[in-house]
Design a protein around this motif. Sequence first.
Motif, PDB file in Angstrom:
ATOM      1  N   THR A   1      -9.578  20.762   7.910  1.00 30.74           N
ATOM      2  CA  THR A   1      -9.321  19.465   7.298  1.00 30.74           C
ATOM      3  C   THR A   1      -8.475  19.732   6.059  1.00 30.74           C
ATOM      4  OG1 THR A   1     -11.289  19.468   5.893  1.00 30.74           O
ATOM      5  CG2 THR A   1     -11.511  18.455   8.073  1.00 30.74           C
ATOM      6  N   TYR A   2      -7.467  18.929   5.857  1.00 31.50           N
ATOM      7  CA  TYR A   2      -6.560  19.131   4.733  1.00 31.50           C
ATOM      8  C   TYR A   2      -7.322  19.104   3.415  1.00 31.50           C
ATOM      9  CZ  TYR A   2      -2.267  18.972   2.039  1.00 31.50           C
ATOM     10  OH  TYR A   2      -1.256  19.286   1.173  1.00 31.50           O
ATOM     11  N   ARG A   3      -8.264  18.184   3.295  1.00 29.84           N
ATOM     12  CA  ARG A   3      -9.045  18.042   2.062  1.00 29.84           C
ATOM     13  C   ARG A   3      -9.765  19.342   1.706  1.00 29.84           C
ATOM     14  NH1 ARG A   3     -13.938  17.928   1.035  1.00 29.84           N
ATOM     15  NH2 ARG A   3     -14.845  16.969  -0.779  1.00 29.84           N
ATOM     16  N   ASP A   4     -10.414  19.946   2.690  1.00 29.98           N
ATOM     17  CA  ASP A   4     -11.171  21.171   2.434  1.00 29.98           C
ATOM     18  C   ASP A   4     -10.271  22.362   2.123  1.00 29.98           C
ATOM     19  OD1 ASP A   4     -13.683  20.067   2.720  1.00 29.98           O
ATOM     20  OD2 ASP A   4     -13.969  20.765   4.772  1.00 29.98           O
ATOM     21  N   TRP A   5      -9.254  22.571   2.925  1.00 31.44           N
ATOM     22  CA  TRP A   5      -8.457  23.795   2.844  1.00 31.44           C
ATOM     23  C   TRP A   5      -7.287  23.704   1.881  1.00 31.44           C
ATOM     24  CZ3 TRP A   5      -9.826  28.358   5.080  1.00 31.44           C
ATOM     25  CH2 TRP A   5     -10.938  28.296   5.920  1.00 31.44           C
ATOM     26  N   CYS A   6      -6.691  22.547   1.711  1.00 26.99           N
ATOM     27  CA  CYS A   6      -5.466  22.435   0.901  1.00 26.99           C
ATOM     28  C   CYS A   6      -5.641  21.610  -0.367  1.00 26.99           C
ATOM     29  CB  CYS A   6      -4.329  21.866   1.745  1.00 26.99           C
ATOM     30  SG  CYS A   6      -3.948  22.904   3.167  1.00 26.99           S
ATOM     31  N   GLU A   7      -6.692  20.840  -0.456  1.00 26.96           N
ATOM     32  CA  GLU A   7      -6.944  20.045  -1.655  1.00 26.96           C
ATOM     33  C   GLU A   7      -8.135  20.556  -2.456  1.00 26.96           C
ATOM     34  OE1 GLU A   7      -7.249  16.001  -0.239  1.00 26.96           O
ATOM     35  OE2 GLU A   7      -5.075  15.748  -0.306  1.00 26.96           O
ATOM     36  N   GLY A   8      -8.646  21.727  -2.103  1.00 28.37           N
ATOM     37  CA  GLY A   8      -9.687  22.356  -2.903  1.00 28.37           C
ATOM     38  C   GLY A   8     -11.119  21.992  -2.585  1.00 28.37           C
ATOM     39  N   GLY A   9     -11.355  21.268  -1.502  1.00 30.07           N
ATOM     40  CA  GLY A   9     -12.712  20.853  -1.170  1.00 30.07           C
ATOM     41  C   GLY A   9     -13.687  22.012  -1.018  1.00 30.07           C
ATOM     42  N   LEU A  10     -13.275  23.059  -0.319  1.00 32.92           N
ATOM     43  CA  LEU A  10     -14.181  24.194  -0.110  1.00 32.92           C
ATOM     44  C   LEU A  10     -14.422  24.971  -1.398  1.00 32.92           C
ATOM     45  CD1 LEU A  10     -12.948  25.385   3.390  1.00 32.92           C
ATOM     46  CD2 LEU A  10     -15.178  24.388   2.829  1.00 32.92           C
ATOM     47  N   VAL A  11     -13.463  24.980  -2.296  1.00 25.00           N
ATOM     48  CA  VAL A  11     -13.655  25.655  -3.592  1.00 25.00           C
ATOM     49  C   VAL A  11     -14.625  24.853  -4.457  1.00 25.00           C
ATOM     50  CG1 VAL A  11     -12.521  26.440  -5.709  1.00 25.00           C
ATOM     51  CG2 VAL A  11     -11.377  26.737  -3.511  1.00 25.00           C
ATOM     52  N   ARG A  12     -14.405  23.547  -4.534  1.00 25.01           N
ATOM     53  CA  ARG A  12     -15.276  22.692  -5.357  1.00 25.01           C
ATOM     54  C   ARG A  12     -16.710  22.699  -4.857  1.00 25.01           C
ATOM     55  NH1 ARG A  12     -10.807  19.574  -5.090  1.00 25.01           N
ATOM     56  NH2 ARG A  12     -11.650  18.282  -3.442  1.00 25.01           N
ATOM     57  N   GLU A  13     -16.875  22.627  -3.540  1.00 25.87           N
ATOM     58  CA  GLU A  13     -18.210  22.501  -2.966  1.00 25.87           C
ATOM     59  C   GLU A  13     -18.868  23.856  -2.700  1.00 25.87           C
ATOM     60  OE1 GLU A  13     -17.395  20.118   0.446  1.00 25.87           O
ATOM     61  OE2 GLU A  13     -16.591  18.506  -0.785  1.00 25.87           O
ATOM     62  N   ASN A  14     -18.072  24.915  -2.711  1.00 26.02           N
ATOM     63  CA  ASN A  14     -18.598  26.268  -2.539  1.00 26.02           C
ATOM     64  C   ASN A  14     -19.550  26.345  -1.340  1.00 26.02           C
ATOM     65  OD1 ASN A  14     -18.887  28.960  -3.193  1.00 26.02           O
ATOM     66  ND2 ASN A  14     -20.643  28.578  -4.515  1.00 26.02           N
TER      67      ASN A  14
ATOM     68  N   CYS B   1      -5.762  28.828  -3.762  1.00 26.51           N
ATOM     69  CA  CYS B   1      -4.520  29.275  -3.121  1.00 26.51           C
ATOM     70  C   CYS B   1      -4.815  30.171  -1.917  1.00 26.51           C
ATOM     71  CB  CYS B   1      -3.621  29.990  -4.122  1.00 26.51           C
ATOM     72  SG  CYS B   1      -2.928  28.879  -5.374  1.00 26.51           S
ATOM     73  N   LEU B   2      -5.867  30.964  -1.982  1.00 24.02           N
ATOM     74  CA  LEU B   2      -6.247  31.790  -0.831  1.00 24.02           C
ATOM     75  C   LEU B   2      -6.698  30.928   0.345  1.00 24.02           C
ATOM     76  CD1 LEU B   2      -8.168  34.799  -2.425  1.00 24.02           C
ATOM     77  CD2 LEU B   2      -5.827  34.757  -1.527  1.00 24.02           C
ATOM     78  N   TYR B   3      -7.356  29.826   0.060  1.00 24.76           N
ATOM     79  CA  TYR B   3      -7.724  28.901   1.143  1.00 24.76           C
ATOM     80  C   TYR B   3      -6.466  28.311   1.783  1.00 24.76           C
ATOM     81  CZ  TYR B   3     -12.805  28.847   0.736  1.00 24.76           C
ATOM     82  OH  TYR B   3     -14.138  29.191   0.774  1.00 24.76           O
ATOM     83  N   ILE B   4      -5.492  27.961   0.973  1.00 24.08           N
ATOM     84  CA  ILE B   4      -4.228  27.436   1.504  1.00 24.08           C
ATOM     85  C   ILE B   4      -3.557  28.501   2.368  1.00 24.08           C
ATOM     86  CG2 ILE B   4      -1.891  26.684   0.892  1.00 24.08           C
ATOM     87  CD1 ILE B   4      -3.163  25.401  -1.648  1.00 24.08           C
ATOM     88  N   TYR B   5      -3.503  29.722   1.855  1.00 20.72           N
ATOM     89  CA  TYR B   5      -2.873  30.833   2.570  1.00 20.72           C
ATOM     90  C   TYR B   5      -3.544  31.039   3.934  1.00 20.72           C
ATOM     91  CZ  TYR B   5      -1.155  35.553   3.517  1.00 20.72           C
ATOM     92  OH  TYR B   5      -0.578  36.656   4.097  1.00 20.72           O
ATOM     93  N   ALA B   6      -4.863  31.082   3.943  1.00 12.26           N
ATOM     94  CA  ALA B   6      -5.596  31.286   5.197  1.00 12.26           C
ATOM     95  C   ALA B   6      -5.303  30.171   6.193  1.00 12.26           C
ATOM     96  CB  ALA B   6      -7.096  31.366   4.913  1.00 12.26           C
TER      97      ALA B   6
END
Length: 143
Positions: free
Chosen positions: A126-139, A72-77
């Motif tokens: 990219t929507y995948r990274d920031w809004c679909e959790g890509g950056l969280v999953r891939e850390n 959610c913080l990635y979405i917010y940012a």
Amino acid sequence: MSVQESTFHGFANPVDPSPAELRAWAYQPDSVPLASMPPDWDLLVSGDRLVLTLFELAMDPTCPARRFALHCLYIYAADGIRTNFRAHPKRRFRKLVEQAERDGDELMKIWAHNGRVLLARPDLFTYRDWCEGGLVRENRRLG
């Protein structure tokens, strides 16, 4: 009695949870599974009203819903940066980034780093990274 010790019985209005409800759920996320939430619940709760609660949860390595809060913080940012801070105050975003850099663990430092990179280079969104959790999953850190 702490939030972790109390029993969470659900949201009065899942579309607009209170900070206390979100916090209680985050420590007992199996009590109301994400799959039972309204569609795009992550997008609904990622606003100014709950961002401080989400930040607190993401900063807590013992929180069972920490990854959700970080997502959610990635979405917010991304929402703030992509709208040139019409959606969220730039000052609040910067304070969260600075606190994560100062007091956060590696996950939070990566979020702060990625937020600063996106701020400097909005074209990296990219929507995948920031809004679909890509950056969280891939850390991973953006370059």
